[in-house]
Write a protein that holds these residues in place. Structure first.
Motif, PDB file in Angstrom:
ATOM      1  N   GLN A 137       7.928 -16.902 -29.970  1.00  0.00           N
ATOM      2  CA  GLN A 137       6.997 -18.005 -30.103  1.00  0.00           C
ATOM      3  C   GLN A 137       7.686 -19.285 -29.640  1.00  0.00           C
ATOM      4  O   GLN A 137       8.888 -19.312 -29.392  1.00  0.00           O
ATOM      5  CB  GLN A 137       6.554 -18.147 -31.571  1.00  0.00           C
ATOM      6  N   GLY A 138       6.928 -20.375 -29.537  1.00  0.00           N
ATOM      7  CA  GLY A 138       7.492 -21.653 -29.119  1.00  0.00           C
ATOM      8  C   GLY A 138       8.282 -22.310 -30.239  1.00  0.00           C
ATOM      9  O   GLY A 138       8.463 -21.752 -31.320  1.00  0.00           O
ATOM     10  N   ILE A 139       8.739 -23.542 -29.995  1.00  0.00           N
ATOM     11  CA  ILE A 139       9.587 -24.242 -30.961  1.00  0.00           C
ATOM     12  C   ILE A 139       8.791 -24.874 -32.105  1.00  0.00           C
ATOM     13  O   ILE A 139       9.351 -25.191 -33.133  1.00  0.00           O
ATOM     14  CB  ILE A 139      10.448 -25.328 -30.269  1.00  0.00           C
ATOM     15  N   ASN A 140       7.479 -25.052 -31.939  1.00  0.00           N
ATOM     16  CA  ASN A 140       6.655 -25.655 -32.981  1.00  0.00           C
ATOM     17  C   ASN A 140       5.994 -24.551 -33.808  1.00  0.00           C
ATOM     18  O   ASN A 140       5.133 -23.835 -33.308  1.00  0.00           O
ATOM     19  CB  ASN A 140       5.594 -26.563 -32.354  1.00  0.00           C
ATOM     20  N   PRO A 141       6.378 -24.400 -35.081  1.00  0.00           N
ATOM     21  CA  PRO A 141       5.840 -23.301 -35.888  1.00  0.00           C
ATOM     22  C   PRO A 141       4.359 -23.442 -36.250  1.00  0.00           C
ATOM     23  O   PRO A 141       3.760 -22.492 -36.735  1.00  0.00           O
ATOM     24  CB  PRO A 141       6.717 -23.321 -37.145  1.00  0.00           C
ATOM     25  N   SER A 142       3.758 -24.610 -35.983  1.00  0.00           N
ATOM     26  CA  SER A 142       2.332 -24.780 -36.294  1.00  0.00           C
ATOM     27  C   SER A 142       1.431 -24.414 -35.111  1.00  0.00           C
ATOM     28  O   SER A 142       0.221 -24.493 -35.216  1.00  0.00           O
ATOM     29  CB  SER A 142       2.054 -26.213 -36.754  1.00  0.00           C
ATOM     30  N   ILE A 143       2.044 -24.025 -33.984  1.00  0.00           N
ATOM     31  CA  ILE A 143       1.273 -23.626 -32.802  1.00  0.00           C
ATOM     32  C   ILE A 143       1.502 -22.139 -32.534  1.00  0.00           C
ATOM     33  O   ILE A 143       2.639 -21.705 -32.298  1.00  0.00           O
ATOM     34  CB  ILE A 143       1.665 -24.450 -31.561  1.00  0.00           C
ATOM     35  N   LEU A 144       0.428 -21.364 -32.585  1.00  0.00           N
ATOM     36  CA  LEU A 144       0.485 -19.947 -32.242  1.00  0.00           C
ATOM     37  C   LEU A 144       0.388 -19.824 -30.724  1.00  0.00           C
ATOM     38  O   LEU A 144      -0.534 -20.374 -30.115  1.00  0.00           O
ATOM     39  CB  LEU A 144      -0.673 -19.196 -32.897  1.00  0.00           C
ATOM     40  N   VAL A 145       1.338 -19.130 -30.107  1.00  0.00           N
ATOM     41  CA  VAL A 145       1.341 -18.944 -28.665  1.00  0.00           C
ATOM     42  C   VAL A 145       0.903 -17.520 -28.350  1.00  0.00           C
ATOM     43  O   VAL A 145       1.457 -16.550 -28.888  1.00  0.00           O
ATOM     44  CB  VAL A 145       2.732 -19.225 -28.046  1.00  0.00           C
ATOM     45  N   LEU A 146      -0.125 -17.405 -27.493  1.00  0.00           N
ATOM     46  CA  LEU A 146      -0.650 -16.113 -27.067  1.00  0.00           C
ATOM     47  C   LEU A 146      -0.494 -15.976 -25.560  1.00  0.00           C
ATOM     48  O   LEU A 146      -0.577 -16.965 -24.829  1.00  0.00           O
ATOM     49  CB  LEU A 146      -2.134 -15.996 -27.431  1.00  0.00           C
ATOM     50  N   ASP A 147      -0.279 -14.757 -25.103  1.00  0.00           N
ATOM     51  CA  ASP A 147      -0.223 -14.464 -23.671  1.00  0.00           C
ATOM     52  C   ASP A 147      -1.462 -13.672 -23.295  1.00  0.00           C
ATOM     53  O   ASP A 147      -1.729 -12.625 -23.880  1.00  0.00           O
ATOM     54  CB  ASP A 147       1.034 -13.651 -23.323  1.00  0.00           C
ATOM     55  N   LEU A 148      -2.220 -14.185 -22.328  1.00  0.00           N
ATOM     56  CA  LEU A 148      -3.414 -13.514 -21.829  1.00  0.00           C
ATOM     57  C   LEU A 148      -3.111 -13.027 -20.423  1.00  0.00           C
ATOM     58  O   LEU A 148      -2.718 -13.807 -19.557  1.00  0.00           O
ATOM     59  CB  LEU A 148      -4.600 -14.479 -21.826  1.00  0.00           C
ATOM     60  N   LYS A 149      -3.238 -11.733 -20.219  1.00  0.00           N
ATOM     61  CA  LYS A 149      -2.960 -11.127 -18.907  1.00  0.00           C
ATOM     62  C   LYS A 149      -4.256 -10.581 -18.316  1.00  0.00           C
ATOM     63  O   LYS A 149      -5.072 -10.000 -19.026  1.00  0.00           O
ATOM     64  CB  LYS A 149      -1.975  -9.971 -19.047  1.00  0.00           C
ATOM     65  N   VAL A 150      -4.421 -10.774 -17.016  1.00  0.00           N
ATOM     66  CA  VAL A 150      -5.544 -10.196 -16.278  1.00  0.00           C
ATOM     67  C   VAL A 150      -4.968  -9.128 -15.360  1.00  0.00           C
ATOM     68  O   VAL A 150      -4.185  -9.430 -14.459  1.00  0.00           O
ATOM     69  CB  VAL A 150      -6.305 -11.258 -15.458  1.00  0.00           C
ATOM     70  N   GLN A 151      -5.312  -7.871 -15.634  1.00  0.00           N
ATOM     71  CA  GLN A 151      -4.894  -6.784 -14.762  1.00  0.00           C
ATOM     72  C   GLN A 151      -5.979  -6.608 -13.711  1.00  0.00           C
ATOM     73  O   GLN A 151      -7.120  -6.263 -14.044  1.00  0.00           O
ATOM     74  CB  GLN A 151      -4.687  -5.504 -15.562  1.00  0.00           C
ATOM     75  N   PRO A 152      -5.650  -6.872 -12.436  1.00  0.00           N
ATOM     76  CA  PRO A 152      -6.673  -6.825 -11.397  1.00  0.00           C
ATOM     77  C   PRO A 152      -7.221  -5.422 -11.157  1.00  0.00           C
ATOM     78  O   PRO A 152      -6.470  -4.449 -11.137  1.00  0.00           O
ATOM     79  CB  PRO A 152      -5.975  -7.358 -10.153  1.00  0.00           C
ATOM     80  N   GLY A 153      -8.524  -5.351 -11.041  1.00  0.00           N
ATOM     81  CA  GLY A 153      -9.178  -4.106 -10.664  1.00  0.00           C
ATOM     82  C   GLY A 153      -9.251  -4.007  -9.151  1.00  0.00           C
ATOM     83  O   GLY A 153      -8.627  -4.787  -8.432  1.00  0.00           O
ATOM     84  N   ASN A 154     -10.027  -3.073  -8.653  1.00  0.00           N
ATOM     85  CA  ASN A 154     -10.146  -2.945  -7.201  1.00  0.00           C
ATOM     86  C   ASN A 154     -11.604  -2.894  -6.769  1.00  0.00           C
ATOM     87  O   ASN A 154     -11.913  -2.416  -5.694  1.00  0.00           O
ATOM     88  CB  ASN A 154      -9.365  -1.722  -6.697  1.00  0.00           C
ATOM     89  N   GLY A 155     -12.491  -3.385  -7.617  1.00  0.00           N
ATOM     90  CA  GLY A 155     -13.912  -3.445  -7.268  1.00  0.00           C
ATOM     91  C   GLY A 155     -14.183  -4.593  -6.320  1.00  0.00           C
ATOM     92  O   GLY A 155     -13.273  -5.319  -5.915  1.00  0.00           O
ATOM     93  N   PRO A 156     -15.441  -4.785  -5.967  1.00  0.00           N
ATOM     94  CA  PRO A 156     -15.792  -5.874  -5.060  1.00  0.00           C
ATOM     95  C   PRO A 156     -15.544  -7.237  -5.706  1.00  0.00           C
ATOM     96  O   PRO A 156     -15.636  -7.379  -6.920  1.00  0.00           O
ATOM     97  CB  PRO A 156     -17.280  -5.649  -4.791  1.00  0.00           C
TER      98      PRO A 156
END
Length: 102
Positions: free
Chosen positions: A42-61
């Protein structure tokens, strides 16, 4: 740059108290897959929750498609957060205030 919306709500009426984070992000393809996780470390500020959002690319149009995401945190630490930062690329993030319900 992606279009993203998010909010965070801490429900104090539930047992255990639960922090809900949800929103949507615009993806390039309808079959892109969204994954959201608590960042480690997590980051240095304990009052801020840090989340990681990942986009896994598809192969559709190619077609701009909003994709929902959500995360629930029911640990004791959930009530300690006043903000949530969602990192959705190496150089982009969004920070929202936690709303209190109850």
């Amino acid at each position: 740059m992606r279009n993203i919306t998010a909010n965070a709500i801490l429900n104090l009426k539930e047992q255990p108290e639960t922090l809900y984070v949800h929103g949507s992000i615009m993806t390039y393809r309808a079959d892109d897959i969204i994954e959201i996780n608590v960042a480690s470390p997590q980051g240095i500020n304990p009052s801020i929750l840090v989340l990681d959002l990942k986009v896994q690319p598809g192969n559709g149009p190619m077609k701009g498609t909003p994709k929902p995401f959500n995360l629930q945190l029911s640990e004791d630490s959930a009530k300690n957060f006043s903000q949530v930062t969602i990192r959705y690329s190496e150089d982009a993030s969004v920070t929202v205030n936690v709303e209190i319900f109850g």
